[in-house]
Design a protein around this motif. Structure first.
Motif, PDB file in Angstrom:
ATOM      1  N   PHE A  11       0.796  -1.226   0.000  1.00  0.00           N
ATOM      2  CA  PHE A  11       0.000   0.000   0.000  1.00  0.00           C
ATOM      3  C   PHE A  11       0.826   1.273   0.000  1.00  0.00           C
ATOM      4  O   PHE A  11       0.281   2.363  -0.126  1.00  0.00           O
ATOM      5  CB  PHE A  11      -0.971   0.012   1.195  1.00  0.00           C
ATOM      6  CG  PHE A  11      -0.313  -0.146   2.529  1.00  0.00           C
ATOM      7  CD1 PHE A  11       0.236   0.940   3.197  1.00  0.00           C
ATOM      8  CD2 PHE A  11      -0.252  -1.392   3.138  1.00  0.00           C
ATOM      9  CE1 PHE A  11       0.825   0.789   4.427  1.00  0.00           C
ATOM     10  CE2 PHE A  11       0.338  -1.546   4.369  1.00  0.00           C
ATOM     11  CZ  PHE A  11       0.888  -0.456   5.021  1.00  0.00           C
ATOM     12  N   ILE A  16      -3.851   8.044  -2.044  1.00  0.00           N
ATOM     13  CA  ILE A  16      -4.933   8.104  -1.068  1.00  0.00           C
ATOM     14  C   ILE A  16      -6.251   8.031  -1.826  1.00  0.00           C
ATOM     15  O   ILE A  16      -6.454   8.731  -2.816  1.00  0.00           O
ATOM     16  CB  ILE A  16      -4.831   9.388  -0.223  1.00  0.00           C
ATOM     17  CG1 ILE A  16      -3.589   9.314   0.663  1.00  0.00           C
ATOM     18  CG2 ILE A  16      -6.080   9.607   0.606  1.00  0.00           C
ATOM     19  CD1 ILE A  16      -3.337  10.532   1.507  1.00  0.00           C
ATOM     20  N   LYS A  51      -7.326   3.807   1.183  1.00  0.00           N
ATOM     21  CA  LYS A  51      -6.157   4.337   1.885  1.00  0.00           C
ATOM     22  C   LYS A  51      -6.461   5.747   2.345  1.00  0.00           C
ATOM     23  O   LYS A  51      -6.873   6.596   1.562  1.00  0.00           O
ATOM     24  CB  LYS A  51      -4.942   4.328   0.958  1.00  0.00           C
ATOM     25  CG  LYS A  51      -3.677   4.810   1.630  1.00  0.00           C
ATOM     26  CD  LYS A  51      -2.486   4.712   0.704  1.00  0.00           C
ATOM     27  CE  LYS A  51      -1.242   5.213   1.392  1.00  0.00           C
ATOM     28  NZ  LYS A  51      -0.075   5.171   0.503  1.00  0.00           N
ATOM     29  N   LEU A  56      -6.038   2.453   7.145  1.00  0.00           N
ATOM     30  CA  LEU A  56      -6.484   1.767   5.942  1.00  0.00           C
ATOM     31  C   LEU A  56      -7.810   1.085   6.260  1.00  0.00           C
ATOM     32  O   LEU A  56      -7.981   0.529   7.342  1.00  0.00           O
ATOM     33  CB  LEU A  56      -5.475   0.706   5.513  1.00  0.00           C
ATOM     34  CG  LEU A  56      -4.021   1.130   5.387  1.00  0.00           C
ATOM     35  CD1 LEU A  56      -3.132  -0.090   5.215  1.00  0.00           C
ATOM     36  CD2 LEU A  56      -3.859   2.071   4.217  1.00  0.00           C
TER      37      LEU A  56
END
Length: 179
Positions: A11, A16, A51, A56
């Motif tokens: 990730f 985002i 995200k 998360l």
């Protein structure tokens, strides 16, 4: 337990926002976990990965079928599975998975493996008592069902007359009618 790489989500490089991942889970996945209750499996897992700056969020949705043996007749049949689960991943000092829907990973972690969550979601999607659909609707023709019917206790139809009733109960019935 060896980590399966295809279920690892790196990730750190993701922007985002929301991202979607899809996985196909077959019988070999459950063999990796040494789980032998399924004869065959064909599941599709959709993971919505969001995200955010400090955490998360993962939303798992699993659909498909697994082939299991009936608890009554031991006949194999395909059991449909449709299950969902939400997971929040936070960052902290050390790894902690004590909570059901919150996972705490150490700062500096750059990837997360979701194979255990997919495994548990599939296992928990199967009913506790697995009954072949043919048993419920009466269409399954099985020697085991015939033997169970033969050995089951017969319900005696009782005539609701006073001579079948124990006389001690008649005194108690008077209490109901006397007021």
């Amino acid at each position: 337990m060896k980590v399966l790489k295809e279920f690892t989500i790196p990730f750190v490089g993701l922007k985002i926002g929301k991202h979607h991942f899809e996985y196909k889970v077959e019988q070999s996945f459950f063999e990796h976990f040494e789980y032998e209750d399924f004869n065959d499996a064909h599941l599709e897992v959709a993971v919505e990965f969001e995200k955010k700056t400090t955490l998360l969020e993962l939303h798992f949705k699993i659909t498909g079928w697994v082939n299991v043996n009936c608890d009554v007749t031991n006949e194999p049949y395909n059991q449909t599975i449709n299950n969902e689960f939400d997971l929040v991943v936070k960052f902290g000092e050390e790894y902690n998975d004590e909570y059901i829907d919150v996972l705490i990973v150490p700062h500096g972690t750059y990837e997360i493996n979701i194979q255990q969550y997919i495994y548990e979601l599939a296992i928990l999607g199967v009913p506790v008592k697995r009954i072949h659909p043919g048993v419920e609707d009466g269409t399954l023709d099985s020697d085991i069902l015939k033997k169970l019917e033969e050995l089951s206790p017969k319900i005696k139809e009782s005539k609701n007359t006073d001579e079948d009733i124990d006389p001690r109960w008649n005194t108690l019935k008077k209490l109901l009618t006397d007021k």
